[in-house]
Design a protein around this motif. Sequence first.
Motif, PDB file in Angstrom:
ATOM      1  N   GLN A 155       0.826  -1.216   0.000  1.00  0.00           N
ATOM      2  CA  GLN A 155       0.000   0.000   0.000  1.00  0.00           C
ATOM      3  C   GLN A 155       0.856   1.261   0.000  1.00  0.00           C
ATOM      4  OE1 GLN A 155      -2.799   0.350   3.248  1.00  0.00           O
ATOM      5  NE2 GLN A 155      -3.956   1.932   2.174  1.00  0.00           N
TER       6      GLN A 155
ATOM      7  N   GLU B 293     -10.338   0.943   5.371  1.00  0.00           N
ATOM      8  CA  GLU B 293     -11.305   0.000   4.805  1.00  0.00           C
ATOM      9  C   GLU B 293     -10.678  -1.377   4.855  1.00  0.00           C
ATOM     10  OE1 GLU B 293     -12.690   1.147   0.963  1.00  0.00           O
ATOM     11  OE2 GLU B 293     -13.156   3.188   1.635  1.00  0.00           O
TER      12      GLU B 293
ATOM     13  N   GLU C 268      -6.962  -2.637   3.891  1.00  0.00           N
ATOM     14  CA  GLU C 268      -6.044  -1.499   4.027  1.00  0.00           C
ATOM     15  C   GLU C 268      -5.352  -1.542   5.378  1.00  0.00           C
ATOM     16  OE1 GLU C 268      -7.269   2.487   1.737  1.00  0.00           O
ATOM     17  OE2 GLU C 268      -8.362   2.126   3.574  1.00  0.00           O
TER      18      GLU C 268
ATOM     19  N   LEU D  97      -5.605   5.092   3.107  1.00  0.00           N
ATOM     20  CA  LEU D  97      -5.284   5.923   1.941  1.00  0.00           C
ATOM     21  C   LEU D  97      -6.497   6.177   1.051  1.00  0.00           C
ATOM     22  CD1 LEU D  97      -1.798   4.597   0.830  1.00  0.00           C
ATOM     23  CD2 LEU D  97      -2.366   6.456   2.365  1.00  0.00           C
ATOM     24  N   LYS D  98      -7.341   5.136   0.878  1.00  0.00           N
ATOM     25  CA  LYS D  98      -8.493   5.288  -0.016  1.00  0.00           C
ATOM     26  C   LYS D  98      -9.390   6.436   0.456  1.00  0.00           C
ATOM     27  CE  LYS D  98      -9.391   0.908  -1.562  1.00  0.00           C
ATOM     28  NZ  LYS D  98     -10.133  -0.316  -1.278  1.00  0.00           N
ATOM     29  N   GLY D  99      -9.696   6.372   1.766  1.00  0.00           N
ATOM     30  CA  GLY D  99     -10.566   7.404   2.336  1.00  0.00           C
ATOM     31  C   GLY D  99      -9.961   8.788   2.176  1.00  0.00           C
TER      32      GLY D  99
ATOM     33  N   HIS E   9      -7.717   9.727  -0.087  1.00  0.00           N
ATOM     34  CA  HIS E   9      -7.714  10.135  -1.491  1.00  0.00           C
ATOM     35  C   HIS E   9      -9.096  10.628  -1.890  1.00  0.00           C
ATOM     36  CE1 HIS E   9      -3.694   9.422  -2.665  1.00  0.00           C
ATOM     37  NE2 HIS E   9      -3.704   8.147  -2.296  1.00  0.00           N
ATOM     38  N   GLU E  10     -10.124   9.911  -1.385  1.00  0.00           N
ATOM     39  CA  GLU E  10     -11.492  10.324  -1.693  1.00  0.00           C
ATOM     40  C   GLU E  10     -11.757  11.732  -1.161  1.00  0.00           C
ATOM     41  OE1 GLU E  10     -14.528   7.493  -0.353  1.00  0.00           O
ATOM     42  OE2 GLU E  10     -13.620   6.178  -1.875  1.00  0.00           O
TER      43      GLU E  10
ATOM     44  N   SER F  37     -10.049  14.147  -3.308  1.00  0.00           N
ATOM     45  CA  SER F  37     -10.635  14.441  -4.609  1.00  0.00           C
ATOM     46  C   SER F  37     -11.948  15.193  -4.438  1.00  0.00           C
ATOM     47  CB  SER F  37     -10.797  13.176  -5.467  1.00  0.00           C
ATOM     48  OG  SER F  37     -11.860  12.415  -4.998  1.00  0.00           O
TER      49      SER F  37
END
Length: 344
Positions: free
Chosen positions: A67, A139, A142, A146-148, A150-151, A154
């Motif tokens: 990751q 999540e 993970e 990072l996903k959260g 990045h969301e 954005s």
Amino acid sequence: MNTKDAQTARQQRIRSLFDEYIEMYSSRDDRLTARFSSNFSGYTGGGDFLVKDCAEWQKITRQDFAQVPGRLRIEMLDLSLQDISDDVVVVAAFFHIHLPVPDQILSRETARLVLIFRIEDADWKIVHSGISIPYHLVESGEVYPLKGLHERNSQLETLVEARTRELEEANLKLELLSNTDGLTGIANRRSFDHVFLQEWQRAQRSGNPLALIMLDVDHFKLFNDRYGHLVGDDCLRSLAQVLLKEVRRSGELVARYGGEEFVVLLPDSDLHAAADTARRIQEAVRALAIPHADVPSWIVSFSLGVASLTPNREQVPDDLLSKADAALYHAKNLGRDRVELAPL
Ligand SMILES: Nc1nc2c(ncn2[C@@H]2O[C@H](COP(=O)(O)OP(=O)(O)OP(=O)(O)O)[C@@H](O)[C@H]2O)c(=O)[nH]1
């Protein structure tokens, strides 16, 4: 070696193992997994369950490295070693963790790490690792959220883009407003001055003539006095529309010069062509036939002064303006409702 020396030596050994572990962790070195005992248990920073065996922990470590493959920076704030028994030492550390992610949000999380070292087959192994980092957004799959992030990033970018677009539109409207006459909706004096200068310079470069018509409503004071200011406003609006209708070639400009005075700018136009346009306007205003009981024709009319010039390097825009203005003055003096041309 006495007991105290032995204890110190042991602590030094653990400290160097710990440092090595941290170095391998931050450089994303897979050999780290060899340090874990087969009886391992641990907690990940964002995980919500206790990992109970070494294979599972190795899997999580690999996820972690995948990751965030770049090197981490660990900024150690505090560290303590505790002897629990002859073969067990606990290391508790407190540090900032800087992840190499562009959004920087994870760049300075504070982590608390507890590692329990135990001697197994004459070697120190890690039997427990508990790391606590306030990652609330992880999540499944993970280790870092990072996903959260990045969301969130954005979403933030979309918001910034939308705001920027709104701002650009507002600026455009503002620009339009500042170039438009509030009463008639045509270009205002400011806009005319700007375009006039540009066309003047273009004419200087190209050697083509530039023409100007100045138009002034005849006896407009009497019109206002008789019909009222609001009807006067309507009259100016109607006249502006006639001008727009009659002046349509690209590059030509109609503007309200001030009060009851208008200007028409005609690029690449000699005096003859400009006079034709002026007469066409005069006819169109006559056809409009706005009643004006205080003038001989009984309808609203313009006096028009026309000038054209092929500007040389020494001349300035005012030279053309004053020629057109003088012609207009002449038209007024000669009885109004007429087109007068400035001498070439
Ligand atoms: N209704 C209205 N009247 C305006 C506006 N701007 C200027 N005026 C009027 O235009 C009139 C201009 O008057 P003068 O400069 O004396 O000229 P004139 O009566 O048109 O006479 P000549 O130009 O000599 O034919 C004034 O009464 C101004 O109040 C406007 O936006 N609306």
